[in-house]
Each structure stands twice: as structure tokens, then as C-alpha cells.
Scaffold this active site. Structure first.
Site, short mmCIF file in Angstrom:
data_model
loop_
_atom_site.label_atom_id
_atom_site.label_comp_id
_atom_site.label_asym_id
_atom_site.label_seq_id
_atom_site.Cartn_x
_atom_site.Cartn_y
_atom_site.Cartn_z
N GLY A 124 1.06 -7.71 -21.19
CA GLY A 124 0.22 -6.53 -21.02
C GLY A 124 -0.92 -6.79 -20.07
O GLY A 124 -0.73 -7.33 -18.98
N LYS A 178 -3.87 -8.57 -15.04
CA LYS A 178 -2.47 -8.35 -15.39
C LYS A 178 -1.88 -9.61 -16.03
O LYS A 178 -2.02 -10.70 -15.47
CB LYS A 178 -1.67 -7.97 -14.14
CG LYS A 178 -2.07 -6.63 -13.55
CD LYS A 178 -1.47 -6.39 -12.17
CE LYS A 178 -2.24 -7.15 -11.09
NZ LYS A 178 -1.84 -6.76 -9.72
N GLY A 218 1.49 -9.81 -17.16
CA GLY A 218 2.95 -9.74 -17.20
C GLY A 218 3.43 -9.03 -18.45
O GLY A 218 2.88 -8.00 -18.86
N GLU A 272 0.82 -1.21 0.00
CA GLU A 272 0.00 0.00 0.00
C GLU A 272 0.85 1.26 0.00
O GLU A 272 0.49 2.26 -0.64
CB GLU A 272 -0.95 0.01 1.22
CG GLU A 272 -1.89 -1.18 1.28
CD GLU A 272 -1.26 -2.42 1.90
OE1 GLU A 272 -1.87 -3.50 1.77
OE2 GLU A 272 -0.17 -2.31 2.50
N GLY A 282 3.29 -5.08 -9.58
CA GLY A 282 1.84 -4.99 -9.47
C GLY A 282 1.38 -3.70 -8.81
O GLY A 282 0.34 -3.13 -9.19
N ASP A 283 2.16 -3.23 -7.86
CA ASP A 283 1.83 -1.95 -7.21
C ASP A 283 1.99 -0.80 -8.20
O ASP A 283 1.19 0.13 -8.23
CB ASP A 283 2.73 -1.73 -5.99
CG ASP A 283 2.59 -2.85 -4.96
OD1 ASP A 283 1.48 -3.39 -4.83
OD2 ASP A 283 3.60 -3.18 -4.32
N ASP A 296 11.49 -1.98 -4.15
CA ASP A 296 10.04 -1.97 -4.35
C ASP A 296 9.54 -0.72 -5.06
O ASP A 296 8.52 -0.76 -5.75
CB ASP A 296 9.32 -2.09 -3.00
CG ASP A 296 9.48 -3.48 -2.40
OD1 ASP A 296 10.34 -4.24 -2.87
OD2 ASP A 296 8.74 -3.79 -1.45
#
Length: 321
Positions: free
Chosen positions: A232, A227, A229, A37, A259-260, A296
Site C-alpha cells: 500500500g 509508495k 508496492g 507524464e 507509479g504513474d 504502460d
């Protein structure tokens, strides 16, 4: 203060190995901020949005570190509480030449895991235009699970949009059945649901992006973006659907945070009122930037950096890394 996006969860102090290899063989580590988050919060703040993050941290040096890092990124932390007698969560991460690093958590009984409904700052959340959440908080404790459900119910009652990234963390759940039930219970209450293809297969039992999206669309989710990867992403609403190709990355440095980054692209694009296809394209671009950088959030761009990247490189072009 008006907030564009509100989020909540657990931030941790991450100690990542300085040399490639097995985690148990690492002899030196560097420190950074970690947490799904907070990755999204920082990514949106770098794009100029006003972001609020709510949590608890320990009354310890690592709690101070987390708050200081978020202040530097201009994330509002005015409702974060410090908890005496509880520690701030920690994670260790190996360094890899490519692919997925090994991650070990030390977060059981952490300060963040004690967040409960009684900690919910109603007026603070209410001022936000949108709330982003992941499937990690409800896995941390019974109290955090109740907080998550309460936040969803209140934000829906207040007419706010909600995005949800399942962010499955198998090691945090007692069993797969509990995880699937809990995640789906939250997913069908969200407006924008953002699973990865493998997550979608596990959560629904279906194999294709179209089937996965239809499963959630039939239960009231307004937008599903699956998603895929490097391929696209696939998006679907009640009115339309389609594939948006990804950016081919020559070298993947670190997949954690991709993913974030993707969520940052979707949320920012939709709040900027971009056409849906362009929002998904932005998400693919930020996801690509994320995997080309270590850590990250190192790859999360400013608006100028994002514009330069998307202008210089079209879809499916090779990117040196």
C-alpha cells in the site's frame, strides 16, 4: 480553455515484444504510446479531467503517432511543438510473464530534449489548477533541466499546486550524486511528493517511510506519500499520517506504469476533494489495475471502471489476474 492539470515531458513510441523472453530474442513487436507524464495525462483524462501536455516531438511519423494517440485520449496538445531535424524518442520493451520488463531507450538528442525556457508557454501553464511533473525531464538535457526549474518557479509564483514523482531513471543521469541533488532540489519545492520506498531511501539515506516523509516535511513539502508496492502506501502531512493498505494482486502482468497510475489516483482524489485516506486508497486501486494489464496505460480506468473495481473488492482481497 481552462485546464485542470498541466504536465510536460517526453513521450516516446514504444515497441514492445509480442512474445515473452529476452529482448534480443524478440522477433516481432507492437507499437504503443509511452512516457511517464503522458501516462498520467491519459489516466486523468479518462477520469474526466481537462489535461494539457506540453512537449516537442519530431516532424516524423512517430511524432504524428504520438499526437494522434493523445488526441484520441482527449489530452490537449495545442502547445506541443514539432521540430524538424530531430527525431521522436523510441523505446524497446521485453515481454515478461511477471515482474519488471527489460527496457532500452533511444532518446538521446531527441526533439523533446531540446525544450528550453524559450519554449515555455506562460499563459497556457498559468490557466491550469495544478501541475504534475516527474524527475525524467531534468535528466534529459541541460535545456530540459532549466525548463523544469522555470516551470516550477512560475507555477509556484502563480499560486498553483505541484505534484512530483521522482521516477528515477539511473541510465539517464551522469552519476547518482547529480541525480539525488537535482531530484531533491525539485522535490522540496513541490506540494505533493510521491516517492517509492526504494527511491526515498536513496534520496534521503533513511530507511523507513516515516523518516523519509519527515525529511521532506521539514523542508516545506505539504504532503508526502511513500509508495510501498503491494503493502500500500504511507502518507504524512503536518497534521496527520497513516498507512493505507494495498490491493493484493495475484498475478503481476507488467509493473511499468504502476507509479504513474498511483499518481493519477492521488491527483484526481485531491482535486475531487476526497479525504486524504480515500485519495491514497484510490491511488492504490489504480496502481493495482495498472500492474494487472500489459503496457504502460492499458490498465488506467474510466470513472465507472474504477468505481466498479473499488466497490467489488476491498483492501487486501485477492484479485485474479
Amino acid at each position: 480553455m481552462t485546464i485542470d492539470v498541466m504536465t510536460f515531458g517526453e513521450s516516446m513510441a514504444m515497441f514492445y515484444a509480442n512474445e515473452a523472453g529476452e529482448l534480443h530474442e524478440a522477433s516481432s513487436f507492437s507499437k504503443a504510446l509511452a512516457g511517464a507524464e503522458t501516462n498520467v495525462a491519459v489516466g486523468l483524462a479518462r477520469l474526466g479531467f481537462r489535461i494539457g501536455w506540453m512537449s516537442k516531438v519530431g516532424d516524423d511519423s512517430l511524432g504524428t503517432f504520438i499526437l494522434n494517440e493523445l488526441k484520441k485520449e482527449r489530452v490537449d496538445i495545442s502547445e506541443v511543438k514539432r521540430t524538424a531535424g530531430r527525431q521522436t524518442g523510441i523505446l524497446l520493451k521485453s515481454k515478461v510473464e511477471n515482474g519488471d520488463p527489460d527496457v532500452t531507450y533511444y532518446r538521446k538528442g531527441s526533439a523533446a530534449s531540446t525544450m528550453s525556457i524559450h519554449d515555455y508557454p506562460a499563459e497556457y501553464f498559468k490557466q491550469a489548477r495544478h501541475m504534475h511533473m516527474t524527475g525524467i525531464p531534468p535528466a534529459l538535457s541541460k535545456d530540459m533541466k532549466e525548463f523544469t526549474h522555470h516551470a516550477v518557479q512560475q507555477m509556484k509564483k502563480d499560486g498553483k499546486t505541484i505534484s512530483f514523482d521522482p521516477n528515477l531513471r539511473f541510465q539517464l543521469w551522469p552519476d547518482q550524486q547529480t541525480m539525488v541533488h537535482t531530484i531533491n532540489e525539485i522535490a522540496v519545492q513541490s506540494d505533493w511528493f510521491l516517492p517509492g520506498i526504494s527511491e526515498g531511501k536513496l534520496l534521503t539515506g533513511f530507511n523507513t517511510p516515516e523518516e523519509i516523509a519527515e525529511f521532506y516535511l521539514n523542508q516545506g513539502v505539504k504532503l508526502i506519500v511513500v509508495k510501498l508496492g503491494k503493502e500500500g502506501a504511507y502518507y504524512r502531512t503536518a497534521e496527520k499520517d497513516g498507512y493505507v493498505p494495498g490491493y493484493a494482486v495475484e498475478k503481476v502482468v507488467d509493473t511499468v506504469g504502476a507509479g504513474d497510475g498511483f499518481a493519477v489516483g492521488i491527483i484526481s482524489g485531491l482535486l475531487d476533494r476526497l479525504p486524504l485516506e480515500e485519495a491514497v486508497q484510490r491511488a492504490n486501486a489504480i496502481g493495482a489495475l495498472a500492474v494487472m494489464a500489459p503496457g504502460d496505460m492499458e490498465g488506467l480506468p474510466s470513472r465507472d471502471q474504477l468505481k466498479d473495481f473499488m466497490t467489488a473488492l476491498g483492501n487486501n482481497q485477492k484479485i485474479g489476474g
